[in-house]
Scaffold this motif. Sequence first.
Motif, PDB file in Angstrom:
ATOM      1  N   ALA A  43       0.736  -1.374   0.035  1.00  0.00           N
ATOM      2  CA  ALA A  43      -0.127   0.008   0.210  1.00  0.00           C
ATOM      3  C   ALA A  43       0.962   1.029  -0.058  1.00  0.00           C
TER       4      ALA A  43
ATOM      5  N   VAL B 124      -7.468   9.025   8.318  1.00  0.00           N
ATOM      6  CA  VAL B 124      -8.259   8.264   7.766  1.00  0.00           C
ATOM      7  C   VAL B 124      -9.526   7.674   8.460  1.00  0.00           C
TER       8      VAL B 124
ATOM      9  N   SER C 211      -5.260   6.763  11.706  1.00  0.00           N
ATOM     10  CA  SER C 211      -6.491   6.362  11.403  1.00  0.00           C
ATOM     11  C   SER C 211      -7.086   6.197  12.814  1.00  0.00           C
TER      12      SER C 211
ATOM     13  N   GLN D 278      -5.474   2.080   3.246  1.00  0.00           N
ATOM     14  CA  GLN D 278      -5.362   3.602   2.971  1.00  0.00           C
ATOM     15  C   GLN D 278      -4.408   4.550   3.663  1.00  0.00           C
ATOM     16  N   SER D 279      -4.431   4.065   4.954  1.00  0.00           N
ATOM     17  CA  SER D 279      -3.453   4.846   5.740  1.00  0.00           C
ATOM     18  C   SER D 279      -1.935   4.824   5.357  1.00  0.00           C
TER      19      SER D 279
ATOM     20  N   ARG E 141      -1.033   3.734   2.327  1.00  0.00           N
ATOM     21  CA  ARG E 141      -0.987   4.401   0.830  1.00  0.00           C
ATOM     22  C   ARG E 141      -0.878   5.942   1.122  1.00  0.00           C
ATOM     23  N   ARG E 142      -1.491   6.521   1.782  1.00  0.00           N
ATOM     24  CA  ARG E 142      -1.425   8.102   2.152  1.00  0.00           C
ATOM     25  C   ARG E 142      -0.344   8.482   2.609  1.00  0.00           C
TER      26      ARG E 142
ATOM     27  N   ASP F 276      -8.911   1.495   8.243  1.00  0.00           N
ATOM     28  CA  ASP F 276      -8.554   0.759   7.038  1.00  0.00           C
ATOM     29  C   ASP F 276      -7.036   1.124   6.730  1.00  0.00           C
TER      30      ASP F 276
ATOM     31  N   LYS G 275     -12.394   6.332   7.392  1.00  0.00           N
ATOM     32  CA  LYS G 275     -13.272   4.866   7.303  1.00  0.00           C
ATOM     33  C   LYS G 275     -12.894   3.912   8.270  1.00  0.00           C
TER      34      LYS G 275
END
Length: 319
Positions: free
Chosen positions: A40, A287, A135, A261-262, A264-265, A258, A289
Amino acid sequence: MLMSAAAAWTTSARAQKPSMPVIGYLCPESPELFGSRLRAFHQGLREAGFVEGRNVAIEYEWAHGQYARLPALAAELVARNVDVVVAPGGAPVALAVKGTGTTSTIIFEMGGDPVQLGVVDSLPRPGANITGVSSLSVDVSPKRLELMHELLPAATTLAVAVNPTSPTANSQVQKLHSAAETLGVQLRVLNASKEEEFESVFSTVAGEAANGIVFTSDPYFAFRSRRLADLAIKYGLPAITQTRDFPIAGGLMSYGGDFVQSHRRAGIYAGRVLKGEKPADLPVQLVTKVELVINLKTAKLLGREFSASVISGADEVIE
């Protein structure tokens, strides 16, 4: 194999292109356990225009689950004068890197509140050389208790597993006690900071009044999901953790941020800094979500049944 090849390629690429920017990547675990998170992170880097070995080099340090080694590994990484230090996998990593006093940019990824933990000054203005992604995994520990209580409405006592070495342990336990008071249940708090202590937690719960285990948010627990799932099945106990890795491995359910996503960011932020943006101008990203994953096969094996509302509200149902 993947990491050894990456390390060899990185060394070769740096020899050919000494001007290539270098990311220092400090991980609390092993390449195998961190594989999905690392993929990610690389995805985010690509989105920012960077590919390892092509226009950026990455130097890795792995703690292999020995979190006490993080400060020394952080110091080793910083001493190499890397352009950016990435500190993924929780507050202990970010605190270890910040503790070196480095002036290099630090990009963190964690599940806790970086302001409360003293990692940054504020979310919108994190500091001169540090920013990152957080997150909601730590904040939603009480929700895990609620989900377990809904599954076991007759239970008067529920167990909570805590890693006492975690920087967020005390705040999570306080919030869980408040939630338990609202729900009208007692908590049996059990400590585990080493993998060899996991079985004692399950055997203790199996022999007492508590009949469900809620794991607090902690990277050490998250990266040992398969072991926790195996023990939950062995002792026939419903359990919930923060990461989807747990129900995928055969555990009952998970509720948390998630992580794809964390990470990836965090990769995107690392790329933006390499392009010249200042970390002080990049607010900490949240994040928001939160995902619920349940395993119906395991529920049946344990003789438990999720309500229709839980099933319909789950982000993923494993059958």
